[in-house]
Design an enzyme around this catalytic site. Structure first.
Site, short mmCIF file in Angstrom:
data_model
loop_
_atom_site.label_atom_id
_atom_site.label_comp_id
_atom_site.label_asym_id
_atom_site.label_seq_id
_atom_site.Cartn_x
_atom_site.Cartn_y
_atom_site.Cartn_z
N LYS A 50 0.88 -1.23 -0.06
CA LYS A 50 0.01 0.19 -0.01
C LYS A 50 0.73 1.44 -0.06
CE LYS A 50 -4.30 -1.85 0.98
NZ LYS A 50 -5.38 -1.52 0.15
N SER A 75 -9.19 1.40 7.91
CA SER A 75 -8.71 0.96 9.50
C SER A 75 -7.46 -0.20 9.13
CB SER A 75 -9.68 0.47 10.35
OG SER A 75 -10.39 -0.79 9.52
#
Lengths: 311, 311
Positions: A50, A75
């Site tokens: 990511k 989250s």
């Protein structure tokens, strides 16, 4: 999106990410009957691929946009990735998280310099809070997976893999929100030699599998899987790429995910997330397809809670 | 043993071992206040540095000796290492193991082609059975740590580390039977630039620490440590090298070992044995000593039972 966009993206993010190592295991190869190349994004900065998409998205902002900061709701790993990428670039990152998120995840985001904003654990509340931050601070919203710059960034892991192993027959990734597999499919298309992209997806959250069949974005009614990075659904930016360039999505059971995860930990001696193991589980489930072929696997991340392992 | 012996050994075993990667973690560096370079022998063939010494010892045998096979007594990584190294060289490996050894360890040895011979779980029974194999088959006994060729082989991990990072101030290894630290100390002496060798040892089995003080080989009365690779004692071949070339041995508690192990798993995203974590635990315990210095760490192995983790 064309080839040059990927090349430019890779050059752009290079100073901010690791060119992660590629590992192999002769024992896993013997077991599977194929040549597997594991691209270890668990060794990426903050522990997941990511970081690539987050860095690229921020780097593509104007100076004025950078001054007003970025906002996302997540989250998971993207929350940490955006926080760290923003910090490295001197940009503020507002992270909207459900108040039900584990303390350790909030602490991790704060540890990377992100500003945590808690909201009720509903999609509506998350979107409302994100909107408020955009309005109040002029922050730019960056979606964890349904964003062209994020998709390009995620594709650079596969570019690096193919640079070392140009003759892969397949590259296999887990499928969650679709950013990784879309970017990977673009990279395999432009930089591979007839390299097919395959997705692995938990049966329990097989929205991408169903979306490929129906031709429209499907959702999950329940999200009961250990692969907690894969509970999200595809988006309108990545789904057309997936439809066009992804060859197949293979679904796997929870037991197959845990068994593949154990195999990776025991044989490769690396710590990976359950989500990462889904790709290997898919290959093991469909062994005949991959027999004697060269297969790349994106090990997506390594952020696991060691106190809650499935072994 | 001189420098050329190490160079020759490294050339000899190269085709049979991996030049394992060196990992770093900016978070661990910040936490410790030093620059740490982790030489990942958990990625070595069969999962531990022991493969190096085993390969070298067998390669140094005469053709006649090779035909009669090799024998050792071990229930740990050396049993597997000797089995695999022997298999790769077409040599028979007889492994004497206590009948109390876990089934998984016996299976692992057999999996690498070793011939398991069980005996009562006493040192006397093990030595008697080894002697019988030597007499009956003419097999050559190879000690897991107290053997010049094994010591040289183990030293090649540090040689490789120094080839990439020639200006290390320290290299730290766990201390068990003494083979790894003796080989490392030789390599640091010949290939480092004033690079000091430090050992990490569990307080519960601090025989090497006490041996350094008394000047003679001490033993342990109890062996109550999670670092199961470090329960053995020094020998007459490696102890003189350790006395001459090892700078210091730092003792650590069981809690410090588990905390360091967790740090390695969580931050480096690798699976390592408790024994490997002892080296990092020693650095953390004595932070001031290592402050702002460049420190190499040998991550000795990654063969752990995932069902019995201390987290």
């Amino acid at each position: 999106m064309d080839k040059q966009l990927l090349i430019d993206c890779h050059e752009r993010i290079k100073p901010f990410v690791h060119n992660t190592p590629v590992l192999t295991s002769s024992q896993i190869n013997t077991f599977v009957g194929a040549e597997l190349y594991f691209k270890c994004e668990n060794f990426q900065k903050m522990g997941a691929f990511k970081m690539r998409g987050a860095a690229n998205a921020i780097l593509q902002l104007s100076q004025a946009q950078k001054e007003n900061g970025v906002v996302t709701h997540s989250s998971g790993n993207f929350a940490q990735a955006l926080s760290l990428a923003a910090k490295n670039l001197g940009v503020k990152a507002y992270i909207v998280m459900p108040n039900s998120a584990p303390q350790v995840k909030k602490d991790a985001v704060r540890g990377y310099g992100g500003i945590v904003l808690e909201c009720e654990p509903t999609l509506e509340a998350r979107e409302r809070e994100s909107k408020r931050i955009q309005d109040e601070f002029g922050a730019t919203f960056i979606h964890p997976s349904n964003d062209d710059q994020v998709i390009l960034g995620q594709g650079t892991a596969c570019m690096e893999l193919l640079a070392f192993h140009p003759d892969l027959n397949y590259v296999v990734t887990p499928v969650g929100g679709g950013g990784l597999i879309a970017g990977t499919a673009l990279a395999a298309h432009y930089f591979g030699k007839d390299c097919k992209t395959i997705g692995g997806e938990p049966m329990e959250v097989d929205d991408a599998y169903r979306s490929m069949i129906s031709g429209k974005i499907e959702t999950n009614t329940s999200i009961n899987t250990i692969a907690d990075g894969l509970k999200t659904q595809l988006g309108d930016r990545n789904f057309p790429i997936i439809l066009k360039y992804v060859d197949e999505i293979i679904r796997v059971s929870e037991e197959e995910i845990v068994a593949a995860m154990r195999l990776i930990w025991e044989r490769l001696k690396i710590v990976c997330e359950p989500s990462s193991a889904v790709a290997l589980a898919a290959i093991i489930r469909d062994k005949e397809k991959f027999k004697n072929r060269k297969v790349g696997i994106i090990i997506s991340g390594g952020n696991v809670d060691l106190s809650r392992l499935p072994f």
